[in-house]
Scaffold this motif. Structure first.
Motif, mmCIF file in Angstrom:
data_model
loop_
_atom_site.group_PDB
_atom_site.id
_atom_site.type_symbol
_atom_site.label_atom_id
_atom_site.label_comp_id
_atom_site.label_asym_id
_atom_site.label_seq_id
_atom_site.Cartn_x
_atom_site.Cartn_y
_atom_site.Cartn_z
ATOM 1 N N SER A 304 0.823 -1.202 0.000
ATOM 2 C CA SER A 304 0.000 0.000 0.000
ATOM 3 C C SER A 304 0.861 1.258 0.000
ATOM 4 N N ARG A 305 1.956 1.225 0.774
ATOM 5 C CA ARG A 305 2.858 2.383 0.796
ATOM 6 C C ARG A 305 3.499 2.598 -0.576
ATOM 7 N N GLU A 306 3.879 1.511 -1.215
ATOM 8 C CA GLU A 306 4.502 1.634 -2.529
ATOM 9 C C GLU A 306 3.506 2.201 -3.544
ATOM 10 N N GLN A 307 2.258 1.773 -3.476
ATOM 11 C CA GLN A 307 1.249 2.311 -4.380
ATOM 12 C C GLN A 307 1.018 3.799 -4.128
ATOM 13 N N GLN A 308 1.023 4.211 -2.857
ATOM 14 C CA GLN A 308 0.866 5.627 -2.550
ATOM 15 C C GLN A 308 2.035 6.442 -3.085
ATOM 16 N N ARG A 309 3.253 5.907 -2.976
ATOM 17 C CA ARG A 309 4.420 6.619 -3.510
ATOM 18 C C ARG A 309 4.336 6.738 -5.031
ATOM 19 N N GLU A 310 3.861 5.667 -5.671
ATOM 20 C CA GLU A 310 3.713 5.715 -7.124
ATOM 21 C C GLU A 310 2.713 6.785 -7.536
ATOM 22 N N ARG A 311 1.603 6.877 -6.812
ATOM 23 C CA ARG A 311 0.598 7.883 -7.148
ATOM 24 C C ARG A 311 1.139 9.288 -6.930
ATOM 25 N N ARG A 312 1.929 9.466 -5.864
ATOM 26 C CA ARG A 312 2.511 10.790 -5.628
ATOM 27 C C ARG A 312 3.498 11.168 -6.720
ATOM 28 N N ARG A 313 4.312 10.178 -7.150
ATOM 29 C CA ARG A 313 5.269 10.468 -8.217
ATOM 30 C C ARG A 313 4.544 10.837 -9.512
#
Length: 325
Positions: A304-313
């Motif tokens: 979930s954290r990785e998906q959030q980072r991807e969305r922020r990028r």
């Protein structure tokens, strides 16, 4: 002495036992009746019971902290011996709602970390083998997990729940004393009267065992409730550690390494709170949830954290602008 004489002697013993037990039961009943007739109002009585349970639990909690440190044969870890570790504990404690705990080292039978006390004046005990077994990020995650227990005052809350449950079980046991004494007298007296003094299969003996099982059922029920809450607090401490460190994968790796190191090397090894088991009863009595389940939850958090980072990028990149000539 003939057979008739033996039977008469046994009957006399049975009647004596019966009279003695019934007299003791009657005295117990009179004592309980006096207490009941002179009891305060219900709200005051409940307040007294709860107060006694909480005070006794708090005292045992405070005294148990020093006793547990002594039982673990700990040695205080000075800052001069591990300045980096102390500095990291300082940083974690500053980010959490907890006073910086005292650090202790122990040499246990298996790698482990234990938080003792609460958010104030707590202690953190680390087994020496953790420093060989874990990488720095993994050790940090384990320390954050234990600090989460201190932050939530899990030890104090557990002591209060256990203290109240012991108080309730004690009151129920005292209330059943007259019945237990009467049934004991009837069981033993009737066995002597029948000429079988060691027989415990009569109806009074079975009824006595049934009455005695009531406090035991309360003990089992409170134990299951306490263990269920203990498993939930492990999940909460995992979540808090992952949030503070931002590295749930490190905690998952640490848990797996610790579990592997704690696997019993012989078949009669005692039940470990971390050991995987197919037995439902063992899982109910365990203080910790399944390590696989904890690791799975941490893996989901990492994803979930990785998906959030991807969305922020993706959001920071903005739309692609094509110049128009």
């Amino acid at each position: 002495m003939g057979r008739l004489g033996v039977r008469l002697a046994m009957a006399a013993v049975g009647l004596t036992l019966l009279a003695g037990y019934l007299a003791a039961a009657y005295l117990g009943y009179l004592g309980l009746y006096w207490l009941w007739t002179n009891r305060p109002d219900l709200s005051t009585l409940v307040a007294i019971v709860v107060g006694v349970g909480i005070v006794s639990a708090y005292l045992s909690y405070r005294l148990g902290t020093s006793q547990l440190l002594a039982a673990l044969e700990t040695n205080r870890l000075p800052r001069s011996r591990a300045p980096g570790l102390h500095r990291r504990v300082d940083e974690l404690a500053a980010r959490m709602d907890v006073d910086r705990p005292d650090l202790f080292l122990t040499r246990a039978h298996a790698p482990n970390a234990v938080a003792i006390g609460g958010a104030e004046r707590g202690a953190l005990v680390l087994d020496r083998s953790l420093f060989r077994l874990l990488q720095p990020a993994e050790l940090e995650a384990i320390i954050a997990h234990e600090l989460a227990h201190l932050e939530r005052n899990d030890g104090l809350l557990l002591a209060v729940v256990q203290g109240l449950s012991r108080t309730v079980v004690g009151l129920v046991t005292v209330a059943l004393v007259p019945a237990i004494l009467a049934l004991s007298g009837l069981a033993r007296g009737s066995a002597w009267l029948r000429g079988r003094p060691f027989d415990r299969s009569g109806p009074f003996a079975r009824l006595r065992r049934l009455v005695l099982s009531a406090p035991m059922l309360l003990v089992v029920a409170t134990t299951l409730l306490v263990r269920a809450r203990s498993r939930r607090r492990e999940f909460a401490a995992d979540d808090r550690a992952a949030s503070v460190t931002g590295n749930p994968e490190a905690l998952a790796r640490a848990l797996k390494k610790i579990e592997r190191a704690q696997e019993p090397a012989w078949p009669l090894a005692p039940l470990s709170s971390h050991r995987e088991s197919e037995s439902r009863i063992e899982r109910w009595l365990s203080t910790h949830p399944s390590t696989d389940e904890r690791i799975e939850r941490l893996a989901e958090q990492a994803e979930s954290r990785e998906q959030q980072r991807e969305r922020r990028r993706e959001g920071n990149e903005g739309p692609t602008v094509i110049p128009i000539e």
